[in-house]
Scaffold this active site. Structure first.
Site, short mmCIF file in Angstrom:
data_model
loop_
_atom_site.label_atom_id
_atom_site.label_comp_id
_atom_site.label_asym_id
_atom_site.label_seq_id
_atom_site.Cartn_x
_atom_site.Cartn_y
_atom_site.Cartn_z
N VAL A 121 5.68 -2.96 -10.88
CA VAL A 121 4.80 -2.68 -9.74
C VAL A 121 4.58 -4.00 -9.00
O VAL A 121 4.17 -4.98 -9.62
CB VAL A 121 3.43 -2.10 -10.18
CG1 VAL A 121 2.57 -1.80 -8.95
CG2 VAL A 121 3.60 -0.85 -11.03
N HIS A 122 4.86 -4.01 -7.70
CA HIS A 122 4.66 -5.26 -6.96
C HIS A 122 4.25 -5.07 -5.51
O HIS A 122 3.84 -6.02 -4.86
CB HIS A 122 5.93 -6.11 -6.99
CG HIS A 122 6.99 -5.63 -6.03
ND1 HIS A 122 7.80 -4.56 -6.28
CD2 HIS A 122 7.33 -6.08 -4.79
CE1 HIS A 122 8.62 -4.37 -5.26
NE2 HIS A 122 8.35 -5.27 -4.33
N ARG A 123 4.33 -3.86 -4.98
CA ARG A 123 4.08 -3.68 -3.54
C ARG A 123 2.60 -3.88 -3.22
O ARG A 123 1.72 -3.42 -3.95
CB ARG A 123 4.53 -2.29 -3.08
CG ARG A 123 6.04 -2.16 -3.05
CD ARG A 123 6.49 -0.88 -2.35
NE ARG A 123 7.94 -0.86 -2.26
CZ ARG A 123 8.64 -1.44 -1.29
NH1 ARG A 123 8.01 -2.07 -0.32
NH2 ARG A 123 9.95 -1.39 -1.29
#
Length: 371
Positions: free
Chosen positions: A214-216
């Site tokens: 998860v990075h957005r």
């Protein structure tokens, strides 16, 4: 004999500038460079510095044996507008002092847009790799970047038929060519070197865990969304390996400080591409908000839950192999039930993403534009 006195039928050597700045772009460097080199062309590699720390930049160049950038613009991490502006200023100055036949940009990052803008303003042809992708969500900076770059570039290299058709719908069909996905080429080329050591280091068995990324910003910068994602995954009790992007760590810490539980989720430091491939090869399912990891899961024939409401890589979603679940706990829970039923070979990813010849086709298209 000079370059201007070539034998009959011979093609002159092209001088190209490749602009990269983020992790997905680094892993795609070797594919096109190899195809260009086979044709006698040269490529100068310029790194904007968008991803600049060891875990997100140098590790990839060292691990994959990539050529070190010829130039690093050292822009660093600042707000989107300031970052793009610094890239544009520094890259434009570099282009003014050097001579290239074309600038090649990849994907949808701020580096991509800055490269296309600089080339356009100076009057150098621009080639956009991964052209024609659309999520139709203008709240995503990546969507703005990819749309603007497509309308600036002179050659649009579409990775899928869907992308090619969308370029035609936007009146850009005369500049577009279907080439396949460069990341699929890279996946095929590097999978034989996949490093499975993080699996053993985490104390899990191959085939017994899910892989999560998860990075957005729309997830990591929203405590409610991030909390829903983490709580939903933790509630399953699954063993999950989660290499944590640097920008995601504060969001996880805030969730834990608020009393949240991770259940079977095991947090890992950022990993290199070969370690990521090793985990993709051995996991059961993939949980991600990344466009790159989404399609790598498809290449590895692993069903995926995508923590987004939209995606620019629609093919595996339309085929039912990946599910858009957003950050809704109920939808995520239903998604876990669904991916458990997806067994057997995935749809034909080779046919969808170009069969591993994207680099060759892009090189051919560049020659068609410039020679």
């Amino acid at each position: 004999m000079t370059q201007h006195e070539l034998p009959a039928g011979a093609k002159r050597s092209l001088e190209l500038c490749r602009l990269v700045g983020a992790r997905p772009q680094f892993m795609q460097v070797p594919t096109l460079r190899a195809a260009l080199t086979r044709r006698g062309h040269t490529e100068t590699l310029v790194h904007t510095g968008q991803h600049y720390d060891d875990a997100m930049s140098r590790l990839f160049f060292d691990q994959l044996g990539l050529p070190q950038p010829d130039v690093n613009l050292e822009v660093g991490s600042v707000r989107h507008g300031a970052q793009t502006g610094r890239m544009l200023e520094r890259f434009e100055a570099f282009l003014h002092n050097n001579r290239f036949d074309a600038v090649v940009v990849d994907g949808d990052t701020n580096s991509t847009l800055a490269g296309a803008l600089a080339a356009s303003k100076i009057g150098i042809p621009c080639v956009h790799v991964e052209s024609g992708l659309r999520s139709f969500d203008r709240s995503m900076p990546e969507e703005v970047n990819r749309v603007a770059t497509d309308h600036l570039a002179d050659l649009l290299c579409a990775p899928t038929m869907t992308a090619l058709l969308r370029l035609g719908q936007e009146g850009l069909g005369s500049r577009a060519v279907l080439v396949g996905d460069v990341m699929y080429d890279s996946f095929r080329g590097f999978m034989a070197r996949a490093d499975r050591s993080p699996i053993a280091d985490a104390g899990v068995q191959s085939g017994s865990f899910d892989l999560m990324t998860v990075h957005r910003p729309d997830n990591t910068d929203d405590p409610e969304r991030m909390g829903a994602i983490l709580a939903s995954v933790a509630a399953t009790g699954r063993a999950v390996l989660f290499p944590v992007h640097p920008r995601t760590r504060p969001a996880i810490d805030a969730y834990l400080d608020g009393g949240g539980s991770l259940g079977g989720v095991r947090l890992l430091e950022p990993v290199g591409y070969l370690e990521m491939l090793g985990m993709l090869a051995e996991c059961r399912h993939v949980l991600t908000d990344s466009g790159g990891v989404q399609r790598e899961a498809f290449f590895a024939e692993k069903p995926a839950l995508i923590f987004r409401e939209t995606t620019e890589w629609v093919e595996q979603v339309e085929l039912g192999w990946s599910l858009l679940v957003g950050a809704d706990r109920g939808v995520i829970a239903e998604g876990f039930d669904t991916i458990e039923t997806l067994d057997g070979p995935a749809p034909d990813h080779a046919a969808i993403y170009g069969g591993g010849r994207a680099g060759e086709r892009i090189a051919e298209a560049i020659e068609g534009l410039l020679l």
